[in-house]
Design an enzyme around this catalytic site. Structure first.
Site, PDB file in Angstrom:
ATOM      1  N   HIS A  44       0.887  -1.171   0.000  1.00 17.78           N
ATOM      2  CA  HIS A  44       0.000   0.000   0.000  1.00 17.78           C
ATOM      3  C   HIS A  44       0.920   1.216   0.000  1.00 17.78           C
ATOM      4  CE1 HIS A  44      -2.262  -3.044   2.364  1.00 17.78           C
ATOM      5  NE2 HIS A  44      -3.355  -2.499   1.875  1.00 17.78           N
ATOM      6  N   ASP A 104       2.448   2.001   3.348  1.00 22.61           N
ATOM      7  CA  ASP A 104       3.412   1.034   3.915  1.00 22.61           C
ATOM      8  C   ASP A 104       4.837   1.472   3.624  1.00 22.61           C
ATOM      9  OD1 ASP A 104       1.161  -0.549   4.298  1.00 22.61           O
ATOM     10  OD2 ASP A 104       1.504  -1.684   2.443  1.00 22.61           O
ATOM     11  N   ASP A 119      -4.460 -13.617  -2.569  1.00 25.02           N
ATOM     12  CA  ASP A 119      -3.804 -13.287  -1.307  1.00 25.02           C
ATOM     13  C   ASP A 119      -3.791 -14.572  -0.491  1.00 25.02           C
ATOM     14  OD1 ASP A 119      -3.101 -10.746  -1.873  1.00 25.02           O
ATOM     15  OD2 ASP A 119      -4.356  -9.775  -0.370  1.00 25.02           O
ATOM     16  N   ASP A 145      -5.368 -13.583   9.178  1.00 26.48           N
ATOM     17  CA  ASP A 145      -4.235 -13.451   8.237  1.00 26.48           C
ATOM     18  C   ASP A 145      -3.042 -14.336   8.612  1.00 26.48           C
ATOM     19  OD1 ASP A 145      -5.535 -11.680   6.579  1.00 26.48           O
ATOM     20  OD2 ASP A 145      -4.560  -9.890   7.383  1.00 26.48           O
TER      21      ASP A 145
HETATM   22  C1  XUL Z   1      -7.250  -6.539   4.330  1.00 28.40           C
HETATM   23  C2  XUL Z   1      -6.487  -6.912   3.122  1.00 28.40           C
HETATM   24  C3  XUL Z   1      -5.694  -5.821   2.493  1.00 28.40           C
HETATM   25  C4  XUL Z   1      -5.637  -5.922   1.010  1.00 28.40           C
HETATM   26  C5  XUL Z   1      -4.978  -4.757   0.348  1.00 28.40           C
HETATM   27  O1  XUL Z   1      -8.023  -7.557   4.855  1.00 28.40           O
HETATM   28  O2  XUL Z   1      -6.504  -8.042   2.709  1.00 28.40           O
HETATM   29  O3  XUL Z   1      -4.426  -5.843   3.037  1.00 28.40           O
HETATM   30  O4  XUL Z   1      -4.984  -7.081   0.596  1.00 28.40           O
HETATM   31  O5  XUL Z   1      -5.490  -3.538   0.722  1.00 28.40           O
HETATM   32 CO    CO Z   2      -5.520  -9.017   1.165  1.00 26.14          CO
END
Ligand code: XUL
Ligand code: CO
Length: 438
Positions: free
Chosen positions: A99, A102, A294, A307
Site C-alpha cells: 500500500h 506502507d 492473497d 491473516d
Molecule cells: C485486508 C487486506 C488488504 C488488502 C490490500 O483484509 O486483505 O491488506 O490485501 O489492501
Molecule cells: Co488481502
C-alpha cells in the site's frame, strides 16, 4: 547494511532436511508440466505485514523486535526498503506488494505525502534494477486515516471522494513507474455501518464512477495492467459492498467494468464470507475473472481476519487445483497477505513463516497437478454429468427442448434413478494423493 545477518540465502534441501532455514518442498527450479515452480507459484511478500506491522492488536501494543525500530520518518522508510530487498533475495521470492502508506510516511498535506512517496519509489526503482524482484501490485490505503471513516469512493463527503481519487491517481502513476503487474482495490471501508444514514444506491453508483475514472486515467498514462477487486464481506466495515466474488461480479457487470477488472482472492476473506477458499477461486475461474491470490488462512475458532500464513496442505491443494485448472494465474501471483503471530516476534520468524507458506503451497501444487494428471476428480465429475451428453440431457444443454416436451418426457418416466455422490470416497482419494505425492 544487513538486517538479517544470521540468515543466508534459503536453499531447497528436500523433505529430509532438518534445517529450519531451508525449503523442504519448494524447489524453484523443479519443473511441473514444463513450467518451474517459481513460474507457477509466483510468490509475493506483503510489505505491510512483514516490514510495517509490529504485532499490535486491539488489546496490546506491538511486540515485534525489528532492527529498524529506532528510526523515524523517511529514514525508517528507507531502512525498510533496504531490509525488504534483503529478505526478498534471501527468500528468493519473485514479487512483492504494498500500500502507499506502507512504504512512505504520510505528510501533513497531500503534496508532502506524494513527495515522500516519490523519494521511496525512486529508491525502490533503483533496487529493482539489480534485483529480479518485481512488483506484483500496489494499492492505495484508503481505510486507516480518519478521513476515510465513512468510506473513500463511497463516502457521503464529496471532498473525501476527490481526495481518494487523488490517492489512486498517484497509485496508478507509481504502478507505471515501477512496472507493476496489477493494481488492487480492496474496499475496506467501502460499505456501510447502518442503512439508517446510508444512500446505498448513490454510494454504489459513485464507486462505479470512481472505477471508471481509474480505468480512464490508466489508459491516459499508458498503464495497461489488470485491475483487481479484492472481495471481503466485513471488517473493518460492518457490510462491505464487494462482499464476495459473486457480489463483486454482479457489480462489475451492472456497471460495465468486466473488461478491466478481475479478482484478487484472499483465503481468509472467503471464509469470513461463509465460503471456502476454493469456492471463491472456482466462482472467479468459471467466469474468467481469476486475477491473483492473497495466500493466507483464517482460524475456524475465531470469527475475524487472522491473516495466518497458509500452512494447511489440504486447502492449499484444493486452491492449487483451481489455479492449475485456470491455466495458472497469468499476471497474478500468490501474495502472502499473512502475518506472523504476535508471539512470533523475532526477525527469524519472518523467514520461518514464509518458508512454511512456500513449502505448503509447493505441496499443494504437486498434489493438485497429480490429481489433474490422473483425472481423479475430472473422471468422476464427467461420469456424474454424463446424462447431459445424450438423449434428453443433450437436448437441454443444446437448447433444443422446452417445458412441454420435458413434461411429456417426464410423464413417460417409470423410475428416476440417482447415483451416489461418493463424497467420502473422493475425500479419501485426496488424502491418499496427499500422502503419496510427498
Ligand atoms: C485486508 C487486506 C488488504 C488488502 C490490500 O483484509 O486483505 O491488506 O490485501 O489492501
Ligand atoms: Co488481502
Amino acid at each position: 547494511m544487513a538486517y538479517f545477518e544470521s540468515v543466508n540465502k534459503i536453499q531447497y534441501e528436500g523433505p529430509k532436511s532438518t534445517n529450519p532455514f531451508a525449503f523442504k518442498y519448494y524447489n524453484p527450479e523443479e519443473k511441473i508440466n514444463g513450467k518451474t515452480m517459481e513460474e507457477l507459484l509466483r510468490f509475493s511478500v506483503a510489505y505491510w505485514h512483514t516490514f510495517t506491522a509490529n504485532g499490535s492488536d486491539p488489546f496490546g501494543v506491538g511486540t515485534a523486535i525489528r532492527p529498524w525500530d529506532h528510526l523515524k520518518g523517511l529514514d525508517l522508510a528507507k531502512a525498510r526498503v533496504e531490509a525488504s530487498f534483503e529478505l526478498f533475495e534471501k527468500l528468493d521470492v519473485p514479487f512483492f506488494a504494498f500500500h502507499d502508506v506502507d512504504i512512505a510516511p504520510e505528510g501533513s498535506t497531500l503534496k508532502e505525502t506524494n513527495k515522500n512517496l516519490d523519494v521511496i519509489v525512486a529508491m525502490i526503482k533503483d533496487y529493482m534494477k539489480t534485483s529480479k524482484v518485481k512488483l506484483l501490485w500496489n494499492t492505495a490505503n484508503m481505510f486507516t486515516n480518519p478521513r476515510y471513516t465513512h468510506g473513500a469512493a463511497t463516502s457521503p463527503n464529496a471532498d473525501v471522494f476527490a481526495y481518494s481519487a487523488a490517492k489512486v491517481k498517484k497509485g496508478l502513476e507509481v504502478a507505471k513507474e515501477l512496472g507493476a503487474e496489477n493494481y488492487v482495490f480492496w474496499g475496506g471501508r467501502e460499505g456501510y455501518e447502518t442503512l439508517l444514514n446510508t444512500d446505498m444506491k448513490l454510494e454504489m453508483d459513485n464507486l462505479a464512477r470512481f472505477f471508471h475514472m481509474a480505468v480512464n486515467y490508466a489508459k491516459e498514462i499508458g498503464l495497461n495492467v489488470p485491475f483487481l477487486i479484492e472481495p471481503k464481506p466485513k471488517e473493518p466495515t460492518k457490510h462491505q459492498y464487494d462482499f464476495d466474488v459473486a457480489t463483486g461480479l454482479a457489480f462489475l457487470q451492472k456497471y460495465d467494468l468486466t473488461d478491466y477488472f478481475k479478482f484478487n482472492i484472499e483465503a481468509n476473506h472467503a471464509t469470513l464470507a461463509g465460503h471456502t477458499f476454493e469456492h471463491e477461486l472456482r466462482t472467479a475461474r468459471i467466469n474468467g475473472m481469476l486475477g491473483s491470490v492473497d495466500a493466507n488462512q483464517g482460524d475456524t475458532l475465531l470469527g475475524w481476519d487472522t491473516d495466518e500464513f497458509p500452512t494447511d496442505l489440504y486447502t492449499n491443494t484444493l486452491a492449487m487445483y483451481e489455479i492449475l485448472k485456470n491455466g495458472g494465474l497469468g499476471k497474478g501471483g500468490l501474495n502472502f497477505d499473512a502475518k506472523v503471530r504476535r508471539g512470533s516476534f523475532d526477525t527469524d520468524d519472518l523467514f520461518h513463516a514464509h518458508i512454511a507458506g512456500m513449502d505448503a503451497f509447493a505441496v499443494g501444487l504437486k498434489v493438485a497437478n497429480k490429481l489433474i494428471e490422473d483425472k481423479v476428480l475430472d473422471g468422476f465429475v464427467e461420469e456424474r454429468y454424463s446424462s447431459y451428453t445424450k438423449g434428453i440431457g443433450l437436448d437441454i444443454v443444446e437448447g433444443k427442448t422446452n417445458f412441454r416436451e420435458l413434461e411429456a418426457y417426464a410423464l413417460g418416466l417409470t423410475e428416476i434413478k440417482n447415483t451416489s455422490g461418493r463424497t467420502e470416497r473422493l475425500k479419501a482419494l485426496i488424502n491418499q494423493y496427499l500422502l503419496e505425492t510427498l
